[in-house]
Design a protein around this motif. Structure first.
Motif, short mmCIF file in Angstrom:
data_model
loop_
_atom_site.label_atom_id
_atom_site.label_comp_id
_atom_site.label_asym_id
_atom_site.label_seq_id
_atom_site.Cartn_x
_atom_site.Cartn_y
_atom_site.Cartn_z
N GLY A 1 0.82 -1.22 0.00
CA GLY A 1 0.00 0.00 0.00
C GLY A 1 0.85 1.26 0.00
N ILE A 2 1.91 1.29 0.79
CA ILE A 2 2.79 2.46 0.85
C ILE A 2 3.54 2.63 -0.47
N LEU A 3 3.95 1.53 -1.06
CA LEU A 3 4.70 1.58 -2.33
C LEU A 3 3.85 2.21 -3.44
N GLN A 4 2.56 1.91 -3.47
CA GLN A 4 1.72 2.46 -4.53
C GLN A 4 1.56 3.97 -4.39
N ILE A 5 1.47 4.47 -3.17
CA ILE A 5 1.40 5.92 -2.94
C ILE A 5 2.70 6.58 -3.40
N TRP A 6 3.81 5.98 -3.06
CA TRP A 6 5.13 6.45 -3.49
C TRP A 6 5.21 6.52 -5.02
N ASN A 7 4.74 5.48 -5.68
CA ASN A 7 4.77 5.43 -7.14
C ASN A 7 3.93 6.53 -7.76
N LEU A 8 2.74 6.72 -7.26
CA LEU A 8 1.84 7.73 -7.82
C LEU A 8 2.46 9.12 -7.69
N TRP B 1 5.66 10.07 -7.57
CA TRP B 1 6.76 10.26 -8.52
C TRP B 1 6.25 10.35 -9.96
N ALA B 2 5.27 9.53 -10.30
CA ALA B 2 4.76 9.53 -11.67
C ALA B 2 4.06 10.85 -12.00
N LEU B 3 3.28 11.39 -11.06
CA LEU B 3 2.57 12.65 -11.31
C LEU B 3 3.54 13.83 -11.36
N ILE B 4 4.58 13.81 -10.55
CA ILE B 4 5.60 14.87 -10.61
C ILE B 4 6.25 14.88 -11.99
N ALA B 5 6.62 13.70 -12.48
CA ALA B 5 7.23 13.60 -13.80
C ALA B 5 6.26 14.02 -14.90
N SER B 6 4.97 13.69 -14.75
CA SER B 6 3.97 14.10 -15.74
C SER B 6 3.91 15.62 -15.84
N ALA B 7 3.95 16.29 -14.69
CA ALA B 7 3.86 17.75 -14.68
C ALA B 7 5.09 18.40 -15.30
N LEU B 8 6.23 17.71 -15.26
CA LEU B 8 7.49 18.30 -15.72
C LEU B 8 7.92 17.83 -17.11
N CYS B 9 7.09 17.02 -17.77
CA CYS B 9 7.56 16.39 -19.01
C CYS B 9 7.84 17.40 -20.12
N ASP B 10 7.09 18.51 -20.18
CA ASP B 10 7.37 19.52 -21.19
C ASP B 10 8.54 20.42 -20.80
N ARG B 11 8.78 20.56 -19.53
CA ARG B 11 9.89 21.39 -19.08
C ARG B 11 11.23 20.66 -19.20
N PHE C 1 14.22 2.05 -6.81
CA PHE C 1 14.07 1.57 -8.18
C PHE C 1 12.78 2.10 -8.79
N TYR C 2 11.70 2.03 -8.03
CA TYR C 2 10.42 2.49 -8.57
C TYR C 2 10.37 3.99 -8.78
N ALA C 3 11.08 4.75 -7.95
CA ALA C 3 11.17 6.20 -8.19
C ALA C 3 11.80 6.46 -9.55
N ALA C 4 12.87 5.72 -9.85
CA ALA C 4 13.53 5.87 -11.14
C ALA C 4 12.62 5.40 -12.28
N TYR C 5 11.97 4.28 -12.10
CA TYR C 5 11.04 3.76 -13.12
C TYR C 5 9.92 4.76 -13.39
N ASP C 6 9.39 5.36 -12.33
CA ASP C 6 8.20 6.21 -12.44
C ASP C 6 8.43 7.54 -13.12
N ILE C 7 9.66 8.01 -13.21
CA ILE C 7 9.86 9.32 -13.83
C ILE C 7 9.79 9.26 -15.36
N ALA C 8 9.77 8.07 -15.93
CA ALA C 8 9.63 7.97 -17.39
C ALA C 8 8.65 6.89 -17.80
N PHE C 9 8.82 5.68 -17.29
CA PHE C 9 8.05 4.56 -17.81
C PHE C 9 6.62 4.51 -17.29
#
Length: 529
Positions: free
Chosen positions: A328-335, A337-347, A394-402
């Motif tokens: 449960g904690i891992l999924q919150i962590w993943n979300l 990082w993924a949303l931060i990367a989504s917001a920064l993808c054009d920058r 590992f998942y923080a790294a995965y989540d910023i792109a994949f």
């Protein structure tokens, strides 16, 4: 296409000077409404994420394992893989429906099938009934998941298109979070409702879509492709310019869409499945798309995503409560990082995010492998705790792109006539990679345990090399400009000139009407792509 060619994609998009800087997602009523419809589409990904995390959680529930006679090995692999087998069965039909009847009706059909399937899954009386329900979930999901992200990217306001489309796959984790904490919450129910409740809740996003999706705006690109130009123009104007069909941005988008579709049909002959591989530009697209699909599932993430309990068992963490809590904690962590990367993808750009992700995954998965080996040899708690820490890193790294980019990058590099078919190839490749993972991973983990991680260490290193040489930068460009990057100068010039031509006509009309051009768009100042 080598890395040296990446620099050709740099530059400023032709629509930037036409965007009203005062029109923001939070202060414009129609943009707020548009983004609300987009959220309804984004939750399609939540359904997919819910399923993966729910199956992960159910494997830690004694009630579920006892009811289905302790599934393991190939049977456990089938229970996880059957959803993707269902998706494979519907892929031949998905692109034809999305291009034929439209994006909205295709999402509606997929959501309806998933609602029926979750009822059957919740009421399952045998493992065969459960497997059949999960097959139908996969069958319906491919319709919705094939059309929804395309509709998101085709109706979004230009400046928000990339972050919103990137958020689509990122929200896989929102469903995953709900499933992880639902199974954690129902863990102590001493009956089959401990797993029937999570099964029933899987239908909620689909129920919302069945009720509301047909009120959502249809894709202007689909409307133009069907000869409904006036309706497409009105849709663009209503949501992107408060109803003003003569707005410079709306005219630019409309003419760009028309010219791009015309170019692909006549000059480039981008129609049909064969055209996906018939030109150098399309072959470059498919090479990247298929690679990203396999990379997204073969980077070691499949071990934790579907067999977290086996990973924990291998490092001595066998308490179901602890396993569910960490999940449960891992999924919150993943979300996050993924949303931060989504917001920064054009920058930051797609290329930087992909390369940073691959480097991070290689480093942290290697360390996870080392610590797993240490635990196997010495059995120390410190090694087990280090494995958990490196899983999170590992998942923080995965989540910023994949997590955010694989869907958005795929749909944006495909021209409209090939978007549905190319995206189907992408989903097909993901399903193949998942089926392989879900059958092979549990067997390999049981047989060679931590040594299996070495395979993924080598594979991630290969991914890094591939991404360096083949990923093209696409930030701050429209869909048509991005697609033209693969087709050479002829496509770029044709689409850009046609789009600006439409804006020029509006400008000349406004000058005649007002007698002054001071407040109109300075088309001459718009940059060439």
């Amino acid at each position: 296409m080598g890395a040296g060619a990446v620099t050709t994609s740099a530059g400023t998009s032709g629509f930037n000077h036409l965007v009203d800087p005062n029109r923001k997602w939070y202060n414009n009523r129609r943009l707020i409404a548009l983004n609300a419809w987009i959220v309804l589409l984004l939750i399609t990904s939540s359904t997919n994420g819910y399923d993966g995390s729910m199956m992960n959680g159910l494997q830690s529930l004694p009630q579920w394992k006892n009811y289905f006679n302790q599934p393991s090995g190939s049977m456990l692999g089938l229970l996880n893989a059957i959803q993707n087998i269902g998706s494979l069965a519907s892929y031949p039909f998905s692109p034809y429906l999305a291009d034929g009847i439209g994006r909205r009706p295709t999402v509606f059909l997929g959501a309806s099938l998933m609602c029926i399937a979750t009822v059957i899954q919740t009421a399952s009386q045998s493992v065969r009934m459960f497997i059949g329900a999960r097959f139908l979930i996969g069958f319906g999901l491919s319709f919705a998941a094939g059309a929804a992200p395309m509709l998101v990217t085709e109706i979004s306001y230009p400046t928000y298109r990339a972050p919103l489309t990137s958020a689509y796959n990122s929200l896989w984790y929102s469903g995953s979070i709900v499933a992880a904490w639902t199974t954690f919450g129902t863990f102590k129910i001493p009956s089959t409702w401990s797993w029937r409740i999570p099964s029933a809740l899987q239908a909620l996003p689909s129920v919302l879509q069945v009720i509301l999706i047909l009120f959502c705006p249809e894709s202007p690109r689909w409307l133009v492709s069907k000869g409904k130009d006036e309706q497409a123009l009105k849709t663009l104007a209503y949501y992107h310019a408060d109803g003003n069909t003569n707005d410079g941005l709306v005219q630019y988008e409309f003419n760009e869409i028309k010219s791009a579709i015309e170019f692909d049909r006549t000059v480039a002959s981008n129609v049909g499945w064969k055209s996906l591989f018939s030109t150098p530009g399309n072959r470059r697209r498919m090479r990247i798309i298929v690679a990203l699909a396999f990379f997204s599932q073969w980077s070691g993430n499949g071990l934790v995503s579907y067999y977290l309990n086996k990973v924990f068992d291998s490092i001595g963490i066998t308490d179901p409560t602890i396993q569910l809590l960490i999940n449960g904690i891992l999924q919150i962590w993943n979300l996050a990082w993924a949303l931060i990367a989504s917001a920064l993808c054009d920058r930051l750009g797609r290329r930087l995010l992909f390369l940073s992700s691959a480097v991070g995954m290689l480093v942290f998965f290697t360390m996870q492998t080392v610590c797993s080996a240490q635990f196997a040899i010495h059995g120390t708690d410190a090694a087990a705790h280090a494995v958990i820490a490196f899983i999170f890193l590992f998942y923080a790294a995965y989540d910023i792109a994949f997590s955010p980019l694989i869907v958005s990058y795929t749909v944006e590099i495909l021209p409209y006539p090939l978007r549905a078919k190319g995206f189907t190839i992408f989903n097909f490749a993901i399903s193949l990679s998942l089926i392989f993972n879900q059958y092979v991973n549990p067997v390999a983990l049981d047989t060679i345990q931590w040594k299996y991680y070495l395979v993924y260490v080598c594979w991630i290193a290969f991914e890094l090399v591939f991404l360096y040489f083949y990923v093209i930068e696409t930030k701050n460009k429209t869909l048509e400009e991005t697609a033209a990057l693969f087709d050479g100068e002829e496509a770029t010039e044709h689409i850009h000139d046609a789009a600006l031509g439409g804006v020029t006509e509006v400008r000349e009309h406004d000058e005649k009407s007002s007698g002054s051009s001071e407040e109109n768009v300075n088309v001459a100042s718009l940059p060439k792509v």
